[in-house]
Design a protein around this motif. Sequence first.
Motif, mmCIF file in Angstrom:
data_model
loop_
_atom_site.group_PDB
_atom_site.id
_atom_site.type_symbol
_atom_site.label_atom_id
_atom_site.label_comp_id
_atom_site.label_asym_id
_atom_site.label_seq_id
_atom_site.Cartn_x
_atom_site.Cartn_y
_atom_site.Cartn_z
ATOM 1 N N GLN A 160 69.205 81.049 69.476
ATOM 2 C CA GLN A 160 70.436 81.823 69.669
ATOM 3 C C GLN A 160 70.106 83.298 69.877
ATOM 4 O O GLN A 160 69.289 83.877 69.157
ATOM 5 C CB GLN A 160 71.339 81.658 68.447
ATOM 6 C CG GLN A 160 72.765 82.091 68.734
ATOM 7 C CD GLN A 160 73.674 81.928 67.520
ATOM 8 O OE1 GLN A 160 73.239 81.512 66.447
ATOM 9 N NE2 GLN A 160 74.942 82.275 67.690
ATOM 10 N N GLY A 161 70.713 83.892 70.893
ATOM 11 C CA GLY A 161 70.485 85.308 71.156
ATOM 12 C C GLY A 161 69.440 85.569 72.213
ATOM 13 O O GLY A 161 69.351 86.673 72.730
ATOM 14 N N VAL A 162 68.644 84.557 72.553
ATOM 15 C CA VAL A 162 67.614 84.729 73.588
ATOM 16 C C VAL A 162 68.193 84.252 74.920
ATOM 17 O O VAL A 162 68.575 83.090 75.056
ATOM 18 C CB VAL A 162 66.345 83.930 73.245
ATOM 19 C CG1 VAL A 162 65.377 83.954 74.411
ATOM 20 C CG2 VAL A 162 65.700 84.483 71.986
ATOM 21 N N VAL A 163 68.276 85.166 75.881
ATOM 22 C CA VAL A 163 68.819 84.812 77.190
ATOM 23 C C VAL A 163 67.668 84.644 78.176
ATOM 24 O O VAL A 163 66.945 85.597 78.454
ATOM 25 C CB VAL A 163 69.788 85.908 77.696
ATOM 26 C CG1 VAL A 163 70.320 85.544 79.084
ATOM 27 C CG2 VAL A 163 70.919 86.105 76.711
ATOM 28 N N PRO A 164 67.445 83.436 78.698
ATOM 29 C CA PRO A 164 66.360 83.265 79.667
ATOM 30 C C PRO A 164 66.751 83.826 81.029
ATOM 31 O O PRO A 164 67.941 83.880 81.370
ATOM 32 C CB PRO A 164 66.186 81.743 79.732
ATOM 33 C CG PRO A 164 67.506 81.182 79.325
ATOM 34 C CD PRO A 164 68.161 82.182 78.412
ATOM 35 N N ALA A 165 65.740 84.234 81.792
ATOM 36 C CA ALA A 165 65.990 84.748 83.143
ATOM 37 C C ALA A 165 66.427 83.610 84.059
ATOM 38 O O ALA A 165 66.214 82.430 83.751
ATOM 39 C CB ALA A 165 64.722 85.393 83.684
ATOM 40 N N LEU A 166 67.011 83.975 85.179
ATOM 41 C CA LEU A 166 67.359 82.963 86.178
ATOM 42 C C LEU A 166 66.091 82.209 86.584
ATOM 43 O O LEU A 166 65.045 82.815 86.815
ATOM 44 C CB LEU A 166 67.966 83.630 87.417
ATOM 45 C CG LEU A 166 69.374 84.205 87.258
ATOM 46 C CD1 LEU A 166 69.787 84.921 88.548
ATOM 47 C CD2 LEU A 166 70.370 83.092 86.929
#
Lengths: 222, 115
Positions: free
Chosen positions: B13-19
């Motif tokens: 939670q809280g980690v946004v992966p790149a496209l």
Amino acid sequence: MTHTSHIHDDGSHHDHDHPHAEISVGEKPGYYAVMETAVRELLIAKGLITANDIRHQLEVLDSRTPALGAKVVARAWVDPGFKARLLADGRAACEEFGISFYDDTQLIVLENTPAVHNLIVCTLCSCYPRPVLGLPPDWYKLKPYRARAVSEPRVVLREFGTIIPDDVEVRVSDSTSAVRYLVLPMRPAGTENLGEEQLAALVTRDAMIGVIPVTLDQEVGQ
Amino acid sequence: MPTLKPVAAPPIQGVVPALNELPGFSPGDAIRVGVRSPIGHYRVPIYLRGKTGTVVQVIEPAMVDNEAEGFGKNAGSKRHYYRISIPMTQVWADYQGSPRDELRIEIFETWLERV
């Protein structure tokens, strides 16, 4: 032709008193040979690579032979932990074994089982697990094998003397990208008392391509 | 089987992966190989274009897409690619052999369509 004393392939040792075809390059180089020479000379002239770099890379390629792959297979047969790592990440396990990969290819090792027989091919060109097997045989690079291995694999296998029962799946892996394949053949019955080195001597190039099984009566060095 | 090496977990939670950082397909997904005939360096054999199959494995790590590499473009061109299984009877209408025989091949994400 110089007359020198030398040993022939049949082991006989004699002075020359019979004619040989001259060992030389008689034909003119073709388009791609000329292109290769031109590019190589340019790269060397521009200082991007040296002639010794090329010679060294040939030495690297010459050091890779099916004997390496056979050692990997034998180790997998006697060491279940190694086999598990080999099947999980072929390249890393070979590197752990001391076989370096000089390129960016990955290796997927395909285990033959009583239910699945694996065969490898490269329909586009000649992708082959060179770091562990060396150069591919000519038939592997020619169009008949490349086309037929994916369209009628069981017929191709039969021509190699390998008959796969209908209840065994034939699984053909076509290598087209960054992955190379190595078949892990089944360990033949009756080899329980053989050591790793003796086992490795049974494993041939063709068995690691998947066109034949490993058998006890396999003549070594074929 | 013991753990062989650390495997990336889904982002916490809280980690946004790149496209495109995460693979778009998972093992078991049904796919179709794209039908395109671009000019230049392409690695998907024509005999498999338009065929339907199943994702067997996400091959890690993501690699430079060799179709981009063929044009000298390496930077930023890492793509996920997959081991795909296609039944032989799906590849060849007149296939002689067991219906369980299959073709396996690695294909970059750019050529896969979800079925």
